[in-house]
Design a protein around this motif. Structure first.
Motif, mmCIF file in Angstrom:
data_model
loop_
_atom_site.group_PDB
_atom_site.id
_atom_site.type_symbol
_atom_site.label_atom_id
_atom_site.label_comp_id
_atom_site.label_asym_id
_atom_site.label_seq_id
_atom_site.Cartn_x
_atom_site.Cartn_y
_atom_site.Cartn_z
ATOM 1 N N LEU A 191 0.835 -1.193 0.000
ATOM 2 C CA LEU A 191 0.000 0.000 0.000
ATOM 3 C C LEU A 191 0.878 1.254 0.000
ATOM 4 O O LEU A 191 2.013 1.232 0.491
ATOM 5 C CB LEU A 191 -0.889 -0.010 1.250
ATOM 6 N N GLY A 192 0.380 2.344 -0.540
ATOM 7 C CA GLY A 192 0.996 3.656 -0.369
ATOM 8 C C GLY A 192 0.090 4.492 0.507
ATOM 9 O O GLY A 192 -1.138 4.405 0.396
ATOM 10 N N ALA A 193 0.645 5.300 1.412
ATOM 11 C CA ALA A 193 -0.188 6.051 2.342
ATOM 12 C C ALA A 193 0.434 7.406 2.655
ATOM 13 O O ALA A 193 1.652 7.563 2.670
ATOM 14 C CB ALA A 193 -0.405 5.265 3.641
ATOM 15 N N VAL A 194 -0.447 8.380 2.909
ATOM 16 C CA VAL A 194 -0.047 9.716 3.361
ATOM 17 C C VAL A 194 -0.905 10.044 4.574
ATOM 18 O O VAL A 194 -2.137 9.964 4.503
ATOM 19 C CB VAL A 194 -0.259 10.793 2.283
ATOM 20 N N ALA A 195 -0.276 10.402 5.699
ATOM 21 C CA ALA A 195 -1.005 10.673 6.942
ATOM 22 C C ALA A 195 -0.604 12.025 7.508
ATOM 23 O O ALA A 195 0.584 12.270 7.740
ATOM 24 C CB ALA A 195 -0.741 9.569 7.966
ATOM 25 N N VAL A 196 -1.584 12.878 7.714
ATOM 26 C CA VAL A 196 -1.357 14.123 8.441
ATOM 27 C C VAL A 196 -1.277 13.795 9.927
ATOM 28 O O VAL A 196 -2.208 13.199 10.486
ATOM 29 C CB VAL A 196 -2.493 15.133 8.180
ATOM 30 N N LEU A 197 -0.166 14.144 10.551
ATOM 31 C CA LEU A 197 0.039 13.856 11.969
ATOM 32 C C LEU A 197 0.483 15.109 12.702
ATOM 33 O O LEU A 197 1.039 16.031 12.103
ATOM 34 C CB LEU A 197 1.107 12.763 12.147
ATOM 35 N N HIS A 198 0.243 15.119 14.015
ATOM 36 C CA HIS A 198 0.753 16.200 14.862
ATOM 37 C C HIS A 198 1.837 15.701 15.813
ATOM 38 O O HIS A 198 2.538 16.511 16.412
ATOM 39 C CB HIS A 198 -0.391 16.831 15.669
ATOM 40 N N ASP A 199 1.951 14.401 15.969
ATOM 41 C CA ASP A 199 2.911 13.832 16.901
ATOM 42 C C ASP A 199 4.178 13.434 16.144
ATOM 43 O O ASP A 199 4.181 12.483 15.360
ATOM 44 C CB ASP A 199 2.297 12.605 17.593
ATOM 45 N N VAL A 200 5.258 14.173 16.396
ATOM 46 C CA VAL A 200 6.526 13.906 15.714
ATOM 47 C C VAL A 200 7.023 12.504 16.025
ATOM 48 O O VAL A 200 7.587 11.813 15.162
ATOM 49 C CB VAL A 200 7.580 14.950 16.102
ATOM 50 N N ASN A 201 6.830 12.051 17.252
ATOM 51 C CA ASN A 201 7.343 10.740 17.645
ATOM 52 C C ASN A 201 6.587 9.597 16.964
ATOM 53 O O ASN A 201 7.180 8.564 16.657
ATOM 54 C CB ASN A 201 7.301 10.599 19.161
ATOM 55 N N LEU A 202 5.287 9.767 16.729
ATOM 56 C CA LEU A 202 4.555 8.763 15.969
ATOM 57 C C LEU A 202 5.058 8.719 14.527
ATOM 58 O O LEU A 202 5.185 7.649 13.933
ATOM 59 C CB LEU A 202 3.055 9.056 15.994
ATOM 60 N N ALA A 203 5.350 9.885 13.960
ATOM 61 C CA ALA A 203 5.907 9.932 12.612
ATOM 62 C C ALA A 203 7.256 9.224 12.567
ATOM 63 O O ALA A 203 7.539 8.448 11.647
ATOM 64 C CB ALA A 203 6.041 11.378 12.146
ATOM 65 N N ALA A 204 8.094 9.483 13.562
ATOM 66 C CA ALA A 204 9.424 8.859 13.603
ATOM 67 C C ALA A 204 9.319 7.344 13.741
ATOM 68 O O ALA A 204 10.137 6.601 13.190
ATOM 69 C CB ALA A 204 10.230 9.438 14.763
ATOM 70 N N ALA A 205 8.312 6.878 14.474
ATOM 71 C CA ALA A 205 8.182 5.447 14.749
ATOM 72 C C ALA A 205 7.575 4.670 13.591
ATOM 73 O O ALA A 205 7.931 3.507 13.377
ATOM 74 C CB ALA A 205 7.346 5.239 16.007
ATOM 75 N N PHE A 206 6.648 5.289 12.828
ATOM 76 C CA PHE A 206 5.873 4.508 11.864
ATOM 77 C C PHE A 206 6.039 4.929 10.407
ATOM 78 O O PHE A 206 5.822 4.114 9.513
ATOM 79 C CB PHE A 206 4.387 4.559 12.231
ATOM 80 N N ALA A 207 6.386 6.168 10.140
ATOM 81 C CA ALA A 207 6.486 6.614 8.748
ATOM 82 C C ALA A 207 7.800 6.166 8.120
ATOM 83 O O ALA A 207 8.802 5.978 8.804
ATOM 84 C CB ALA A 207 6.359 8.135 8.677
ATOM 85 N N THR A 208 7.772 5.994 6.811
ATOM 86 C CA THR A 208 9.007 5.750 6.069
ATOM 87 C C THR A 208 9.583 7.066 5.551
ATOM 88 O O THR A 208 10.798 7.196 5.394
ATOM 89 C CB THR A 208 8.756 4.819 4.873
ATOM 90 N N HIS A 209 8.701 8.024 5.255
ATOM 91 C CA HIS A 209 9.097 9.315 4.717
ATOM 92 C C HIS A 209 8.284 10.406 5.416
ATOM 93 O O HIS A 209 7.227 10.144 5.988
ATOM 94 C CB HIS A 209 8.837 9.397 3.213
ATOM 95 N N VAL A 210 8.783 11.620 5.329
ATOM 96 C CA VAL A 210 8.090 12.740 5.972
ATOM 97 C C VAL A 210 8.253 13.996 5.121
ATOM 98 O O VAL A 210 9.274 14.176 4.450
ATOM 99 C CB VAL A 210 8.644 12.976 7.403
ATOM 100 N N VAL A 211 7.210 14.813 5.117
ATOM 101 C CA VAL A 211 7.276 16.126 4.481
ATOM 102 C C VAL A 211 6.922 17.164 5.537
ATOM 103 O O VAL A 211 5.931 17.018 6.261
ATOM 104 C CB VAL A 211 6.342 16.218 3.250
ATOM 105 N N LEU A 212 7.758 18.173 5.674
ATOM 106 C CA LEU A 212 7.567 19.244 6.647
ATOM 107 C C LEU A 212 7.006 20.458 5.929
ATOM 108 O O LEU A 212 7.634 21.001 5.011
ATOM 109 C CB LEU A 212 8.892 19.597 7.322
ATOM 110 N N LEU A 213 5.804 20.892 6.333
ATOM 111 C CA LEU A 213 5.153 22.040 5.714
ATOM 112 C C LEU A 213 5.122 23.211 6.688
ATOM 113 O O LEU A 213 4.742 23.058 7.857
ATOM 114 C CB LEU A 213 3.711 21.691 5.321
#
Length: 258
Positions: A191-213
């Protein structure tokens, strides 16, 4: 491999003032992108623009190799699932019925669900550890329970691309981790996925990539381990940050007490 999503120079917003200022984003199968940034910086606008819910004024969006305006709504819904930030009316429906709405793009002329559709919906509920919500009436659902059912509805759609707007809002820590763990497992399966998150640590733990806006522009983007650095997060949020390395090897971030 053809990207599932390719947005180039996207300019979009509400009224005469654009929120997004020329955003580029490319998402491939096997990638989970986290979108991080301050409130009002265009995170939800990005997802809405990609879907075409919010028309963009400049730029282009390709989904599964096809220009977004070329997609008929039903065909698009068979390949792209949207988990919105806001809740929809749930009164009068059971939890199972709400999840089964995700099968609508795949149903025949009469829109009738089959035993296979019901079995698939129940399996997704069990996968998310909320099987007990199948018979729960909509009016008795908490905010967190509705959030889990929205995620289940997106997964039962069996998309190639999953777009999630704040999927962990209203959830306790256990369900935040459980929900993102299941999404990550699906991503690892293709699957490919894009998730808007507010928790940096959840992004660090689960995302493969990140975009900072920030202010509608991309401050940085790329693999999590390359982008999530203290200096970048300080620039993103405008406050000092502390960082530490967990025993698992995951970096942790927290605002520094002033």
């Amino acid at each position: 491999m053809e990207p599932l999503l390719c947005a180039q120079g996207l300019v979009a917003g509400y009224g005469p003032s654009p929120v997004l200022q020329g955003v580029d984003l490319t998402v491939r199968a096997g990638e989970l992108w986290a979108v991080l940034g301050p409130n009002g910086t265009g995170k939800s606008t990005l997802l809405r623009g990609v879907l075409g819910v919010l028309p963009w004024t400049r730029g282009s969006v390709r989904l599964l190799g096809r220009e977004r305006p070329e997609w008929p709504p039903r065909a698009l819904a068979q390949h792209v699932a949207w988990v919105p930030q806001t809740f929809e009316p749930a009164e009068g429906f059971s939890g199972l019925e709400l999840v089964l709405m995700g099968r609508s793009p795949h149903l025949g002329l009469w829109g009738l669900t089959s035993e296979r559709d019901v079995a698939l919906a129940r399996a997704v509920l069990e996968e998310l550890d909320v099987g007990y919500l199948a018979d729960r009436p909509g009016e008795a659902l908490s905010g967190g329970e509705r959030r889990m059912l929205l995620l289940a509805r997106g997964l039962v759609q069996q998309p190639s691309l999953l777009l999630l707007d704040e999927p962990t809002a209203f959830l306790d820590v256990a369900h935040q981790v459980g929900a993102l763990a299941r999404v990550r497992a699906r991503v690892e399966a293709g699957l490919g996925a894009v998730a808007v998150l507010h928790d940096v640590n959840l992004a660090a733990a689960f995302a493969t990539h990140v975009v900072l806006l920030r202010d509608g522009r991309v401050l940085a983007q790329g693999p999590v381990e390359a982008v999530l650095e203290r200096e970048r997060l300080e620039a993103l949020y405008g406050l000092p940050m502390e960082t530490a390395l967990a025993p698992s090897g995951v970096r942790l971030f927290a605002p520094r007490a002033r």
